[in-house]
Scaffold this active site. Structure first.
Site, PDB file in Angstrom:
ATOM      1  CG  ASN A 121      -4.446  -2.276   3.948  1.00 26.86           C
ATOM      2  OD1 ASN A 121      -5.258  -2.171   4.952  1.00 26.86           O
ATOM      3  ND2 ASN A 121      -4.010  -1.392   3.682  1.00 26.86           N
ATOM      4  CD  GLU A 164       0.313   0.354   3.371  1.00 25.33           C
ATOM      5  OE1 GLU A 164      -0.532   1.071   2.875  1.00 25.33           O
ATOM      6  OE2 GLU A 164       1.155   1.263   4.162  1.00 25.33           O
ATOM      7  CD  GLU A 188     -10.013  -5.913  -1.728  1.00 24.24           C
ATOM      8  OE1 GLU A 188     -10.770  -4.949  -2.187  1.00 24.24           O
ATOM      9  OE2 GLU A 188      -8.843  -5.696  -1.624  1.00 24.24           O
ATOM     10  CB  CYS A 222      -6.578  -3.078  -6.796  1.00 24.64           C
ATOM     11  SG  CYS A 222      -5.747  -4.863  -6.467  1.00 24.64           S
ATOM     12  CB  CYS A 281      -8.381  -7.580  -5.394  1.00 27.39           C
ATOM     13  SG  CYS A 281      -6.934  -7.592  -4.369  1.00 27.39           S
TER      14      CYS A 281
END
Length: 130
Positions: free
Chosen positions: A39, A41, A52, A83, A86
Site C-alpha cells: 500500500n 498512501e 493488491e 477492500c 480490490c
C-alpha cells in the site's frame, strides 16, 4: 520463497505514514511468475493505492493477465481481506476458484477464494447486449 513470504517482505516497503497500517500482497500469475505490491498512501488520504492493486498493476505491466494465487498480509489481530475495490480487481483477473491466503504478521492464516470474497461479482457478461 513462498507467496506469503514474498507478501511479507514487500509489506516492509509500504508507505503508510498516515494510517501506519502496512499491507503486502503477492500474486502468482498463470505462468508462475510472482508480482508484489504494497500500500502507498499520500496526504490526499484516502487516495492511496492498495497492495493488491499494486501487485495487479505490476502483473499487467509485465504483460500478464491471469492470476493463479494470491497472498495478503497485514499487522492485524485477524487476517484482513481485500477492500471491495480490490475484490473486484482480483475478480477481473482470477477465476472464482483461485485461492487467496490472508495472513497476519503474527502467523494467523485464513484461506478463501476470489469467488467467496466477492459473491455475485459484476463481470463482463453483465455488459453483453442481446
Amino acid at each position: 520463497m513462498s507467496l506469503l513470504d514474498q507478501a511479507r517482505a514487500v509489506r516492509e516497503n509500504a508507505h503508510a505514514p498516515y494510517s501506519n497500517f502496512k499491507v503486502g500482497a503477492a500474486i502468482r500469475s498463470a505462468s508462475g511468475r510472482v508480482f508484489v505490491g504494497c500500500n502507498v498512501e499520500n496526504v490526499a488520504y484516502p487516495e492511496g493505492t492498495c497492495a493488491e492493486a499494486g501487485a495487479i498493476a505490476a502483473m499487467c505491466a509485465a504483460g500478464e493477465y491471469q492470476i493463479a494465487a494470491v497472498a495478503v498480509i497485514a499487522d492485524s489481530p485477524d487476517p484482513v481481506p481485500p477492500c471491495g475495490g480490490c475484490r473486484q480487481k482480483l475478480a477481473e483477473f482470477a477465476d472464482g476458484a483461485v485461492v487467496v491466503t490472508l495472513a497476519t504478521t503474527d502467523g494467523a492464516q485464513l484461506e478463501t477464494t476470489v469467488g467467496d470474497l466477492l459473491p455475485g461479482a459484476f463481470g463482463a457478461d453483465h455488459m453483453a447486449r442481446s
